[in-house]
Design an enzyme around this catalytic site. Structure first.
Site, PDB file in Angstrom:
ATOM      1  N   TRP A 155       0.799  -1.224   0.000  1.00  0.00           N
ATOM      2  CA  TRP A 155       0.000   0.000   0.000  1.00  0.00           C
ATOM      3  C   TRP A 155       0.831   1.273   0.000  1.00  0.00           C
ATOM      4  CZ3 TRP A 155       1.863   2.345   4.230  1.00  0.00           C
ATOM      5  CH2 TRP A 155       2.267   1.555   5.311  1.00  0.00           C
ATOM      6  N   PRO A 180      -3.550  -5.755  -5.900  1.00  0.00           N
ATOM      7  CA  PRO A 180      -3.048  -4.662  -5.067  1.00  0.00           C
ATOM      8  C   PRO A 180      -3.342  -4.933  -3.601  1.00  0.00           C
ATOM      9  CG  PRO A 180      -5.148  -4.062  -6.056  1.00  0.00           C
ATOM     10  CD  PRO A 180      -4.806  -5.423  -6.598  1.00  0.00           C
ATOM     11  N   SER A 181      -2.737  -4.141  -2.743  1.00  0.00           N
ATOM     12  CA  SER A 181      -3.014  -4.253  -1.308  1.00  0.00           C
ATOM     13  C   SER A 181      -4.486  -3.959  -1.038  1.00  0.00           C
ATOM     14  CB  SER A 181      -2.139  -3.255  -0.549  1.00  0.00           C
ATOM     15  OG  SER A 181      -2.626  -3.094   0.767  1.00  0.00           O
ATOM     16  N   SER A 236       5.469 -11.882   4.760  1.00  0.00           N
ATOM     17  CA  SER A 236       4.620 -12.333   3.639  1.00  0.00           C
ATOM     18  C   SER A 236       5.503 -12.867   2.511  1.00  0.00           C
ATOM     19  CB  SER A 236       3.772 -11.195   3.074  1.00  0.00           C
ATOM     20  OG  SER A 236       3.251 -10.393   4.089  1.00  0.00           O
ATOM     21  N   CYS A 288      10.094   1.681   1.770  1.00  0.00           N
ATOM     22  CA  CYS A 288      10.956   0.523   2.041  1.00  0.00           C
ATOM     23  C   CYS A 288      12.403   0.959   2.240  1.00  0.00           C
ATOM     24  CB  CYS A 288      10.839  -0.489   0.917  1.00  0.00           C
ATOM     25  SG  CYS A 288      11.139   0.220  -0.705  1.00  0.00           S
ATOM     26  N   GLY A 462      15.196  -9.245   0.195  1.00  0.00           N
ATOM     27  CA  GLY A 462      14.608  -9.741  -1.047  1.00  0.00           C
ATOM     28  C   GLY A 462      15.505 -10.551  -1.947  1.00  0.00           C
ATOM     29  N   GLU A 466      14.311  -5.508  -9.676  1.00  0.00           N
ATOM     30  CA  GLU A 466      13.381  -4.858 -10.583  1.00  0.00           C
ATOM     31  C   GLU A 466      14.092  -3.671 -11.241  1.00  0.00           C
ATOM     32  OE1 GLU A 466       9.890  -4.033  -8.009  1.00  0.00           O
ATOM     33  OE2 GLU A 466       8.892  -5.553  -9.222  1.00  0.00           O
TER      34      GLU A 466
END
Ligand code: NAD
Length: 500
Positions: A155, A180-181, A236, A288, A462, A466
């Protein structure tokens, strides 16, 4: 049914059709006011089945699979143009759901358009390879799509994250199911509408709204999904990574961070302070790459802290849509409660609240999920608030003595997403940049990002990268092709193991 004409609940997109689920819904809430934006349809396992079936069929159609790169690029360019045209709508939807200030939401809509333009260019220009051969044959590498890609997003910056997944995955020739969130479903739905408007065939971009436990899980477990691209929290991501391993499908994971922002005594302190404040308080710290652990060389620690506190006090907290607001609420009331628990834990572990640490006072803040810019001192690198990702406007300040001490402390984290270094000594900048265990390092700047530079984390932050050209390759699998120039003589005839 269309996305615009329906009132309640908001539908999701399968195979070019807007589908509503009136029996199972969730609420989109404005965190700045606590008011309901709208109820939204929850996609269940049956909807996931339908979306995957349509995506699988669409991805296999010769009209999509065999589409020439310059034609595919035109659709992506068209999407970029429509995102610009509908930029205010997209930005408003994001702002009403995650509470980030208008200027940031607008910038993210602009960045989403730029991402589509960039991948249109990469799509049109990226080639395959002829590899060096070891015999009388031609050897080549071609790159092929996976088929159906699930893109699952958080989000905090939905527009940016969603463009960063959809554009390269489509450029690579896949069909995408975007989830999406549940906090920010609306901008993604509008992106789905924009895709149709731009000429994407039905089923090539499906958008399913719902939570992680039902919609996300069904998507990751579906046998028709051949690749998962996920951005979100580390817990998650770990669960998704384990499921992907079981299913033997590739996964890209962009996860959490606890990024060290480092100031050496020879740094330009004025510039550093500005960058530290942007690095942690922009977006209420819900980034992040937020520079949430500030390491300051002891000789300048007190001076820097004084500057930091004085400037942070001046941050204008306010409604996200009011001109001049620099910081809005956090994304939800539950998220604010979680941030407050971190403050309590910091105090219990001996920390001192040097600024903020609580909700702001005043009528304009009463109904929203606001939290003051917060600076914590007196904590060790082992304290809960220093080790865990708070994902809020909370900066932990830690002193260090020398370079070796700094590197040991900075790297003593399960995360490894980003870091920042402020120093006038270019040799030290290089040394420290190489020694930091993070996927991204900023030197005398922070949070500068370009779509052409690969992005991703080390350690628990991670797997995969990307952005950039590799961001398109992420959505393709390579195939080696050998083509004999002399079919009567097998290459292995020339090896020491015998003749054909
Ligand atoms: P989250 O992990 O709770 O949710 C992210 C998405 O995953 C949501 O769409 C959610 O519904 C879905 N989901 C959750 N569990 C799932 C499961 N088991 N299977 C399938 N889907 C599932 O994260 P969040 O709270 O939305 O976002 C904040 C987190 O995202 C922070 O940790 C932040 O650091 C991270 N983030 C990372 C990057 C990056 O590029 N590294 C960028 C932005 C945000």
């Amino acid at each position: 049914m269309s996305l615009q004409s329906t009132s309640s609940p908001k539908p999701f997109l399968i195979n070019g059709e807007w589908v509503s689920n009136a029996t199972d819904t969730f609420d989109s809430v404005n965190p700045a006011t606590g008011e309901l934006n709208c109820p939204v349809s929850m996609a269940n396992a049956h909807h996931v089945d339908a979306a995957v079936a349509s995506a699988k069929t669409a991805a296999a159609l010769p009209s999509w699979k065999g589409m020439l790169p310059h034609v595919r690029a035109q659709i992506l360019m068209h999407m970029a143009a429509l995102i610009v045209e509908r930029g205010d709508e997209l930005a408003r939807l994001q702002m009403m759901e995650n509470g980030k200030v208008w200027s940031e939401c607008k910038a993210q809509a602009g960045s989403a358009a730029a991402t589509f333009r960039y991948y249109a260019a990469v799509c049109e220009t990226l080639g395959a390879e002829i590899t060096p051969s070891r015999g009388n044959y031609l050897s080549m590498t071609s790159y092929e799509p996976y088929g159906v890609v699930a893109a699952i997003t958080p989000w905090n910056s939905p527009l940016t994250m969603e463009a960063q997944k959809i554009a390269p995955a489509l450029a690579a020739g896949n069909a995408v199911i975007l989830k999406p969130s549940e906090v920010t479903p609306s901008a993604a739905l509008l992106l789905g509408e924009i895709g149709l408007q731009a000429g994407l065939p039905p089923g090539i971009l499906n958008v399913l709204t719902g939570n992680g436990a039902i919609t996300g899980k069904a998507l990751v477990e579906h046998p028709g999904v051949r690749m998962v691209s996920f951005t979100g929290g580390t817990a998650s991501g770990r669960a998704i990574g384990m499921k992907a391993a079981e299913r033997m499908i590739p996964v890209a994971l962009e996860l959490g961070g606890k990024s060290p922002h480092i100031v050496f005594e020879d740094a330009n302190l004025e510039a550093a302070v500005k960058s530290i404040i942007d690095g942690i308080f922009e977006g209420s710290g819900q980034s992040c790459v937020a520079g949430s652990r500030l390491f300051v060389q002891r000789s300048v620690h007190d001076k820097l802290l004084d500057l930091l506190i004085a400037r942070s006090k001046a941050i204008k907290l306010g409604q996200p849509d009011v001109a001049g607001s620099e910081m809005g609420p956090v994304s939800s009331f539950a998220h604010r409660a979680r941030i407050e628990q971190f403050i309590e834990s910091a105090i219990a572990e001996g920390g001192k609240v040097l600024l903020g640490g609580k909700r702001p006072e005043g009528a304009e803040f009463e109904c929203g999920a606001y939290f003051l810019p917060t600076i914590l001192g007196g904590l060790s690198n082992q304290a809960t608030a220093v080790r865990e990702e708070i994902f809020g406007p909370v900066l932990c300040v830690l002193p260090f003595d020398d370079e070796a001490d700094l590197i040991a402390q900075a790297n003593d984290s399960v995360f490894g997403l980003a870091s920042g270094i402020w120093t006038a000594n270019y040799q030290r900048a290089w040394r420290v940049a190489r020694a930091l265990e993070t996927g991204l390092v900023w030197i005398n700047t922070y949070k500068q990002l370009s779509i052409s530079t690969p992005f991703g984390g080390f350690k628990d932050s991670g797997i995969g990268r990307e952005k950039g050209v590799t961001g398109l390759r992420l959505y393709q699998q390579s195939k080696g092709i050998y083509w004999s120039m002399d079919p009567d003589n097998f290459p292995h005839a020339e090896t020491p193991f015998g003749s054909a």
